[in-house]
Design an enzyme around this catalytic site. Structure first.
Site, short mmCIF file in Angstrom:
data_model
loop_
_atom_site.label_atom_id
_atom_site.label_comp_id
_atom_site.label_asym_id
_atom_site.label_seq_id
_atom_site.Cartn_x
_atom_site.Cartn_y
_atom_site.Cartn_z
N SER A 271 -9.86 -0.66 7.14
CA SER A 271 -9.31 -0.43 5.80
C SER A 271 -8.63 -1.63 5.17
O SER A 271 -8.29 -1.58 3.98
CB SER A 271 -8.33 0.75 5.84
OG SER A 271 -9.01 1.95 6.08
N SER B 279 -9.65 1.81 2.95
CA SER B 279 -8.79 2.58 2.06
C SER B 279 -7.77 1.72 1.32
O SER B 279 -7.10 2.20 0.40
CB SER B 279 -8.05 3.64 2.89
OG SER B 279 -7.21 3.04 3.86
N LYS C 26 0.84 -1.20 0.00
CA LYS C 26 0.00 0.00 0.00
C LYS C 26 0.87 1.25 0.00
O LYS C 26 1.93 1.29 0.65
CB LYS C 26 -0.91 -0.02 1.23
CG LYS C 26 -1.97 1.08 1.27
CD LYS C 26 -2.87 0.89 2.49
CE LYS C 26 -3.93 1.96 2.60
NZ LYS C 26 -4.82 1.74 3.78
#
Length: 508
Positions: free
Chosen positions: A188, A164, A89
């Site tokens: 997330s 996210s 990420k």
């Protein structure tokens, strides 16, 4: 191995689990470079449709693959994740590779160091294949607040992948990598895993180092793995966890609270005798009927497997959402204050003095959602409102921890939906922030309490969209989470299913 069989094995690389790839290396069915090239080719072919990656490290990954092939040929100890392609990420620092948090304000930031989680993966032999898209500074539930692109759900590209960590979950679901790493502040990792039909773990707070994770809300953030199945998730977490002197909130493996359990060995123990609680508040108004049906069917399967399932009351789920958005926004307001156009990151050219420099830099560099949360956090911390909002939220946080503590005196695990809804359409909630925030109603309380939780697929809707359920346990009870998740996964038999993307054949 003859060329035809070898080509066939490589052709199916996107289906492979970590264990499959490792067996192929041991049997010399293919080389590391061949596998890495296959995944890179798939990304090149299909990521224009999905938008999972912000950066793809093609040349670097192939060089590292060649080096690893040479080391394997010499018989060197190459680590438990040797040759496994990994996506990270884009809020986790990677040395020499752009790390943007999907924000204009860090558009050109290249860290001079690796996050501890990245270093552990590299030491284990994993090959970083790219950085994945996300909601800006991890603020969002759909990966639509990214400053650079919108990620699509591989199961239906008109829908969001969740957020996210939507880019990481979409990368696993699309067969771009067998392992992706995300961060979880209020769901997330788990919510996008549910939307994309992947397995995602939010570990106990402190079990994985946060050093090198660009902070959103420091008391809630946690790094964790996203994989296609439970076994790969357990292996990945076993490598990621452990104390780090650079993160004073991390916990030593082998202490009284974290006993260095061999998670892979314990997977086979099963659930007989485990007590599993179903929070009754989760099955009331607001939950999609198909999700409720699938989660309750899984509860019945656990009873069939020998677990004891009972109803429990958790009267904190709805209030937990308010607590989360007050505390996380307050911490975001503090953490994001460093982006001022002076020390690093984006700098506006439209200023006459230092006040205008900071004002215009932040105005131009941050997106709408980041600004919204900064303003909310500044408001609840301001004189006159601190006692009314932030202080009350912190008191309720303590109460939430106590309620979970009481629940785990009676039950080993809790079973609940990951999300109240199926994946929603791109743009459907973009102008409805309160509706978007409700997507986290079943996940945020685990971050507030600091307990571990895991999302795994438990079925599909009538329209073919993945449905995820969530297992939560007491602090450092990841071994029980993996045992229960592995048993259910094996019973359901759906972990190998993948979406069709641009005419790519469906496979079981």
């Amino acid at each position: 191995m003859d060329t035809g069989r070898k080509d066939n094995a490589i052709k199916e690389a996107e289906k492979m689990t970590i264990s499959d790839i490792q067996r192929g290396y041991r049997s010399k069915s293919f080389s590391v470079k061949e596998i890495v090239r296959k995944f890179l080719d798939r990304i090149g072919e299909l990521d224009g449709t999905i938008g999972a990656f912000l950066t793809v490290c093609t040349d670097k990954a192939l060089r590292e693959a060649e080096e690893l092939d040479e080391r394997m040929g010499r018989g060197d100890d190459v680590g438990p994740l040797a040759g496994i392609p990994v996506a990270i990420k884009d809020n986790i620092c990677t040395r020499g590779i752009k790390t943007t948090c999907a924000s204009r304000i860090l558009e050109d930031f290249i860290p001079p160091y690796d996050a501890t989680a990245v270093k552990k993966l590299k030491d284990a032999g994993a090959i970083l294949i790219g950085k994945t898209n996300m909601d800006e500074f991890a603020m969002g539930s759909s990966t639509e607040t990214s400053a650079f692109q919108t990620t699509c759900n591989p199961w239906d590209t008109s829908r969001v992948p969740g957020g996210s960590s939507g880019g990481s979950a979409a990368a696993v679901a699309a067969g771009f990598v067998p392992l992706a790493v995300g961060s979880d502040t209020g769901g997330s990792i788990r919510q996008p895993s549910a939307f994309c039909g992947a397995v995602g773990l939010k570990p106990t707070y402190g079990s994985v180092s946060r050093y090198g994770l660009i902070a959103f809300a420091s008391s809630l953030d946690q790094i964790g793995p996203i994989t296609a199945n439970v076994k790969d998730c357990a292996l990945s977490f076993q490598i990621l966890r452990g104390q780090d002197p650079r993160d004073p909130t991390s916990v030593a493996a082998g202490s009284e609270t974290d006993t260095e359990t061999d998670l892979m060995k314990d997977l086979e123990i099963g659930v007989r005798g485990l007590k599993i609680g179903l929070p009754k508040e989760c099955f009331q108004q607001g939950l999609d009927p198909e999700i409720a049906e699938s989660v309750q069917a899984s509860a019945r399967l656990y009873e069939k497997l020998g677990a004891k399932v009972g109803e429990v009351s958790l009267p904190v789920l709805e209030s937990g959402l308010s607590v989360y958005y007050i505390i996380s926004s307050a911490e975001a307001s503090s953490n994001l204050a460093r982006y001022d156009g002076i020390r690093y990151g984006y700098r506006s050219e439209n200023f006459h003095d230092i006040d205008e420099l900071m004002l215009h830099t932040r105005s131009e560099g941050f997106g709408r959602e980041a600004k919204r949360r900064i303003m909310l956090g500044t408001y609840v911390l301001s004189s006159g409102y601190y006692d009314a909002y932030y202080k009350k939220a912190m008191l309720l946080r303590r109460k939430i921890r106590g309620i979970f503590r009481e629940a785990f005196q009676e039950y080993d695990l809790l079973l609940l939906p990951t999300s109240p809804t199926l994946p929603f359409g791109i743009g459907e909630k973009r102008n409805d922030p309160l509706g978007m925030y409700l997507a986290d109603i079943y996940t945020v309380t685990m971050n507030i309490a600091g307990i571990p939780a895991l999302s795994l697929p438990c079925g599909f809707s009538r329209s073919g969209l993945p449905i995820g359920l969530q297992l939560a346990g007491n602090h450092f009870a990841e071994d029980k989470l993996f045992r229960a998740a592995f048993s259910l996964e094996r019973e359901l038999g759906i972990s190998g299913r993948k979406p069709v993307i641009k005419g790519v054949e469906q496979y079981a």
